[in-house]
Design an enzyme around this catalytic site. Structure first.
Site, PDB file in Angstrom:
ATOM      1  N   CYS A  85       0.859  -1.181   0.000  1.00  0.00           N
ATOM      2  CA  CYS A  85       0.000   0.000   0.000  1.00  0.00           C
ATOM      3  C   CYS A  85       0.898   1.234   0.000  1.00  0.00           C
ATOM      4  CB  CYS A  85      -0.913  -0.015   1.230  1.00  0.00           C
ATOM      5  SG  CYS A  85      -1.973   1.440   1.303  1.00  0.00           S
ATOM      6  N   CYS A 235      -3.327   6.765  -4.814  1.00  0.00           N
ATOM      7  CA  CYS A 235      -3.061   5.317  -4.743  1.00  0.00           C
ATOM      8  C   CYS A 235      -1.616   5.000  -5.190  1.00  0.00           C
ATOM      9  CB  CYS A 235      -4.051   4.503  -5.570  1.00  0.00           C
ATOM     10  SG  CYS A 235      -3.902   2.726  -5.248  1.00  0.00           S
TER      11      CYS A 235
HETATM   12  O1  PYC Z   1      -1.905   3.650  -1.925  1.00  0.00           O
HETATM   13  O2  PYC Z   1      -1.369   1.694  -2.735  1.00  0.00           O
HETATM   14  C1  PYC Z   1      -2.155   2.437  -2.179  1.00  0.00           C
HETATM   15  C2  PYC Z   1      -3.471   1.931  -1.762  1.00  0.00           C
HETATM   16  C3  PYC Z   1      -3.969   0.673  -1.970  1.00  0.00           C
HETATM   17  C4  PYC Z   1      -5.245   0.657  -1.408  1.00  0.00           C
HETATM   18  C5  PYC Z   1      -5.485   1.895  -0.874  1.00  0.00           C
HETATM   19  N1  PYC Z   1      -4.385   2.662  -1.100  1.00  0.00           N
END
Ligand code: PYC
Length: 310
Positions: A85, A235
């Protein structure tokens, strides 16, 4: 159970300092499997309301296999244990600094998908060097039940992504509900039609890539997570998968930096270096802020001690 909550670009991370289940001392991948199969109630109770909040990701601190690592960590949301994550790793870096466990500079972190590096730039800014990320399928079409055919790329960045560009819906806060519904339908179609990783790994996240009104920003994304909520940050693992796609199609040169914006307007700076294999080594830089330090209490008599089920 002692926890520290932070947010990275609006996306919450709950670092669990103690009170988690004993997962043994096998590899982190094996310990993550044990968490997923034997401790579902634990990870749901930490993240579901009333103790948790929608979208929140947990970061369970564990002993790293490599003693040179500053920490080992297993990430999860309310519905799945994650491989890696990115926003959580930025939150973890800031949390470890807040606790006085790391100073500015580079540290290694052990995760179920391999070691990543963090460079703590200041109290709030962390640069993450992620594991090798790669595109595995280009321009593949899935047939969704409610939205017809949808074409996208499958790529890996520590989790598995189906990336649609350009987004069929403008990536804007007022369209979040619509994008959640469509992304769930796309993920279901990918799983049913066995469109995923080389070894049958299922798609667990869906990305819509859109444009930003800010000309300094390369693109704006919407990311659906396994818990059917959306990422408030851009993300980290999704941005890594996207970098692999940009590199594979010759749209971004190694070392060139871009700004990726989330659907709520928070940003990461992104770049990559070629990997030894046929992928890329992504770099992402973002900011996290500590929100609270607390002790979670799970009284036997509390009817919602395991969270509000859904
Ligand atoms: O930032 O990789 C990320 C992530 C995965 C799920 C929520 N955030």
């Amino acid at each position: 159970m002692h926890v520290i909550d932070s947010h990275t670009g609006g996306m919450p991370t709950r670092v669990i300092l103690d009170g988690g289940p004993d997962l043994g001392n096998a590899t982190l991948a094996e310990r993550a499997r044990c968490l997923a199969t034997e401790h579902e109630q634990f990870y749901k109770s930490v993240l579901l309301e009333p103790r948790g909040q929608p979208g929140m990701v947990g970061a369970l601190l564990v002993e790293p296999r490599n003693p040179d690592c500053a920490a080992g960590v297993i990430y999860f949301d309310a519905d799945a244990v994650l491989g890696m994550c990115g926003h959580g790793t930025i939150g973890l870096g800031v949390t470890l600094a807040h606790l006085g466990r790391i100073d500015a500079g580079v540290h290694r972190i052990d995760t179920p998908v391999g070691e990543v590096a963090i460079d703590l730039k200041d109290a709030n800014t962390v640069q993450v060097t992620n594991i090798e990320s790669r595109r595995v399928l280009h321009a593949v079409t899935v047939e969704t039940e409610s939205f017809g055919p949808v074409t996208g790329d499958v790529a890996y960045g520590g989790n598995w992504f189906f990336i649609i560009e350009p987004s069929p819906i403008p990536v804007a806060p007022e369209n979040i509900r619509q994008m959640v519904d469509m992304a769930i339908s796309i993920r279901e179609a990918c799983i049913a039609q066995k469109i995923g990783g080389e070894n049958g790994e299922p798609v667990d996240h869906v990305i819509f890539q859109g444009t930003s009104p800010n000309e300094r920003v390369h693109s704006r994304n919407f990311v659906l997570c396994p818990d059917n909520d959306y990422d408030r940050s851009p993300c980290g693992t999704g941005s890594s998968a996207r970098l692999a796609c940009l590199a594979a199609s010759g749209r971004l040169a190694a070392g060139e930096e871009i700004i990726q914006e989330s659907v709520i307007g928070s940003t990461y700076r992104l770049s990559y270096q070629p990997s030894r294999g046929n992928g890329v080594i992504p770099r992402l830089t973002g900011q996290a802020y500590i929100m609270s330090e607390s002790k979670l209490i799970f009284a036997e008599s509390d009817p919602f001690r395991t969270g509000i089920g859904r």
